[in-house]
Enzyme design. Sequence first.
Site, mmCIF file in Angstrom:
data_model
loop_
_atom_site.group_PDB
_atom_site.id
_atom_site.type_symbol
_atom_site.label_atom_id
_atom_site.label_comp_id
_atom_site.label_asym_id
_atom_site.label_seq_id
_atom_site.Cartn_x
_atom_site.Cartn_y
_atom_site.Cartn_z
ATOM 1 N N GLN A 31 -33.682 3.740 81.766
ATOM 2 C CA GLN A 31 -33.713 2.614 82.706
ATOM 3 C C GLN A 31 -32.959 1.409 82.130
ATOM 4 O OE1 GLN A 31 -35.009 3.056 85.643
ATOM 5 N NE2 GLN A 31 -34.676 0.999 86.432
ATOM 6 N N ILE A 32 -33.152 1.150 80.847
ATOM 7 C CA ILE A 32 -32.485 0.002 80.223
ATOM 8 C C ILE A 32 -30.970 0.208 80.183
ATOM 9 C CG2 ILE A 32 -32.204 -1.204 77.995
ATOM 10 C CD1 ILE A 32 -35.313 -0.995 77.743
ATOM 11 N N ARG A 81 -25.545 -5.636 75.604
ATOM 12 C CA ARG A 81 -25.117 -5.560 77.008
ATOM 13 C C ARG A 81 -25.389 -6.913 77.688
ATOM 14 N NH1 ARG A 81 -22.231 -3.301 81.212
ATOM 15 N NH2 ARG A 81 -23.477 -3.181 83.111
ATOM 16 N N GLU A 85 -46.777 24.069 72.566
ATOM 17 C CA GLU A 85 -47.923 23.976 71.635
ATOM 18 C C GLU A 85 -49.171 23.454 72.335
ATOM 19 O OE1 GLU A 85 -47.405 23.537 67.590
ATOM 20 O OE2 GLU A 85 -45.330 24.224 67.640
ATOM 21 N N GLY A 145 -50.360 31.853 79.092
ATOM 22 C CA GLY A 145 -49.744 30.663 78.508
ATOM 23 C C GLY A 145 -50.850 29.756 78.003
ATOM 24 N N SER A 146 -51.396 28.936 78.903
ATOM 25 C CA SER A 146 -52.534 28.087 78.519
ATOM 26 C C SER A 146 -53.733 28.956 78.155
ATOM 27 C CB SER A 146 -52.899 27.153 79.682
ATOM 28 O OG SER A 146 -51.883 26.185 79.850
HETATM 29 N N1 CAA Z 1 -59.041 25.536 65.973
HETATM 30 C C1 CAA Z 1 -59.770 26.517 65.409
HETATM 31 N N2 CAA Z 1 -60.517 27.401 66.122
HETATM 32 C C2 CAA Z 1 -60.498 27.286 67.459
HETATM 33 C C3 CAA Z 1 -59.748 26.293 68.109
HETATM 34 C C4 CAA Z 1 -58.997 25.394 67.311
HETATM 35 N N3 CAA Z 1 -58.246 24.439 67.866
HETATM 36 N N4 CAA Z 1 -59.912 26.429 69.442
HETATM 37 C C5 CAA Z 1 -60.733 27.470 69.636
HETATM 38 N N5 CAA Z 1 -61.091 27.989 68.427
HETATM 39 C C6 CAA Z 1 -62.010 29.102 68.191
HETATM 40 C C7 CAA Z 1 -63.362 28.777 68.789
HETATM 41 O O1 CAA Z 1 -64.181 28.112 67.856
HETATM 42 C C8 CAA Z 1 -63.877 30.126 69.173
HETATM 43 O O2 CAA Z 1 -64.430 30.773 68.039
HETATM 44 P P1 CAA Z 1 -66.010 31.121 67.991
HETATM 45 O O3 CAA Z 1 -66.264 31.926 69.233
HETATM 46 O O4 CAA Z 1 -66.142 31.862 66.713
HETATM 47 O O5 CAA Z 1 -66.683 29.790 68.011
HETATM 48 C C9 CAA Z 1 -62.651 30.923 69.563
HETATM 49 O O6 CAA Z 1 -61.551 30.238 68.927
HETATM 50 C C10 CAA Z 1 -62.444 30.978 71.064
HETATM 51 O O7 CAA Z 1 -62.417 29.655 71.537
HETATM 52 P P2 CAA Z 1 -62.558 29.285 73.063
HETATM 53 O O8 CAA Z 1 -63.740 30.004 73.640
HETATM 54 O O9 CAA Z 1 -62.524 27.794 73.169
HETATM 55 O O10 CAA Z 1 -61.248 29.945 73.679
HETATM 56 P P3 CAA Z 1 -60.610 29.804 75.114
HETATM 57 O O11 CAA Z 1 -60.173 31.162 75.549
HETATM 58 O O12 CAA Z 1 -61.500 29.023 76.003
HETATM 59 O O13 CAA Z 1 -59.239 29.000 74.817
HETATM 60 C C11 CAA Z 1 -57.829 27.120 74.421
HETATM 61 C C12 CAA Z 1 -59.185 27.809 74.219
HETATM 62 C C13 CAA Z 1 -57.950 25.823 73.638
HETATM 63 C C14 CAA Z 1 -57.552 26.819 75.874
HETATM 64 C C15 CAA Z 1 -56.686 28.001 73.840
HETATM 65 O O14 CAA Z 1 -56.483 29.161 74.625
HETATM 66 C C16 CAA Z 1 -55.385 27.251 73.744
HETATM 67 O O15 CAA Z 1 -55.175 26.525 72.778
HETATM 68 N N6 CAA Z 1 -54.460 27.439 74.712
HETATM 69 C C17 CAA Z 1 -53.127 26.886 74.626
HETATM 70 C C18 CAA Z 1 -52.237 27.851 73.899
HETATM 71 C C19 CAA Z 1 -51.102 27.178 73.196
HETATM 72 O O16 CAA Z 1 -51.222 26.107 72.629
HETATM 73 N N7 CAA Z 1 -49.958 27.855 73.182
HETATM 74 C C20 CAA Z 1 -48.820 27.377 72.481
HETATM 75 C C21 CAA Z 1 -47.942 28.512 72.137
HETATM 76 S S1 CAA Z 1 -46.909 28.225 70.760
HETATM 77 C C22 CAA Z 1 -45.707 27.173 71.217
HETATM 78 O O17 CAA Z 1 -45.659 26.615 72.263
HETATM 79 C C23 CAA Z 1 -44.810 26.899 70.083
HETATM 80 C C24 CAA Z 1 -43.411 26.771 70.296
HETATM 81 O O18 CAA Z 1 -42.750 27.599 70.872
HETATM 82 C C25 CAA Z 1 -42.721 25.625 69.663
#
Ligand code: CAA
Length: 379
Positions: free
Chosen positions: A336-337, A268, A363, A131-132
């Site tokens: 609450q209101i 109210r 997200e 997930g995260s």
């Molecule tokens: N934008 C662009 N590139 C990014 C980025 C961003 N926000 N974040 C990371 N990257 C790139 C990094 O630059 C890196 O590339 P390089 O190695 O070339 O520099 C690569 O991605 C890996 O980055 P990390 O080492 O930082 O990756 P990580 O494994 O530590 O994870 C994290 C980073 C931010 C925690 C990511 O896993 C994350 O965003 N997690 C949350 C997932 C999420 O948002 N899920 C939502 C699902 S969709 C949803 O909810 C929609 C819905 O249904 C409505």
Amino acid sequence: MIDFSLSEEQKAMQKTAREFAQKEIAPVALKYDKEPAFPGEIIKKAHAAGLMNLTCPIEYEGLGLGLVNASLITEELTVACIAIAGMIGINSLACGPILAGGSDEQKRRFLIPLNRSGKTASFGLTEREAGSDAGGLKTRVRLEGDHYVLNGAKCFITNASYASFFTIFASNDPAKGTKGICAFVVPRESPGLSIGKVEDKMGQRALNVAEVILENVVVPRENRLGNEGEGFKFAMEALDEGRVNIATCGVGIARAAFEAALAYAKTRVQFGKPIGTFQALNFLLADMAAAVESARLITWYAGSLADHGKKFIREAAQAKFYATDVAMRVTTDAVQIFGGYGYTKDYMVEKLMRDAKLTQIYEGTNQINRMVAGGALMR
Ligand code: CAA
């Protein structure tokens, strides 16, 4: 000079969205909350009214709006019902990876039919154990001759039951971590693709969220976006824009709650006076108004950086956690209101409070978004 006034064109766009939302969405929002169903007719009308596929470029038959202009429209739709607005707006996230990594031919092949038809698509990243930590996904992909084979399961996929295609992320080499992740466009009718459990949620009840199961799903090579190993970057880029969109949803839901609470506090009467004139509630209303307006500005700021081609990863993350925390706080204060009435299903604020909770989770949880924003501050 910084000028926050809208142009005539922006005002017209906002008005169209507001009128549509108040006519087509608001009257049925509570019904869809009680009896969740696919709001297909509303989506069809939103498409006809030019309120879908907002940020997809005009050359691929989207509206070609920037994030700030899209935000004007999305806020209005969200004020009426965030769940129905989410179903109308899902294509932005689903198509984000195609715009980020697809070739011109792929953009034409996938986006034009989608935008023309008014159909919807889905973004398939999250899994039960990822997930995260999206980079820890377990869905696997292997190349076999001229096609790929996908195996795994995605969960919490918005609009999964109704998507005409999915942007799916899978790894061809877990040892490579995020660098082993590849992105594909997977048509819904692909043999081996099925929809699993549909989630029964606390709020945003009209937002379809379900599992997607992939069993030996064959995907042609020409449906891979970018190169092998580039998929994670495309997912993150799609989420950067998505987070500005969710921040906007936070603004919309907070505004809906504030407007309802203000109207109620003016009418109210207790102890012979409208309850909004008592300082305890009057200060609460003042804080709510300030929170809604500051959430909107921090959201427009992130969007305007993106619209000007500037880096906006930190600002998108900060807008997302800030505006959605505002949504949770303002909807809670609105209940609450309203007092005891606010806790019943007869009043919209009860729905708004349940709906707001999800904005702090999807997200990227607000903890992950603080990590993204905080990490950027230290670099
Ligand atoms: N934008 C662009 N590139 C990014 C980025 C961003 N926000 N974040 C990371 N990257 C790139 C990094 O630059 C890196 O590339 P390089 O190695 O070339 O520099 C690569 O991605 C890996 O980055 P990390 O080492 O930082 O990756 P990580 O494994 O530590 O994870 C994290 C980073 C931010 C925690 C990511 O896993 C994350 O965003 N997690 C949350 C997932 C999420 O948002 N899920 C939502 C699902 S969709 C949803 O909810 C929609 C819905 O249904 C409505």
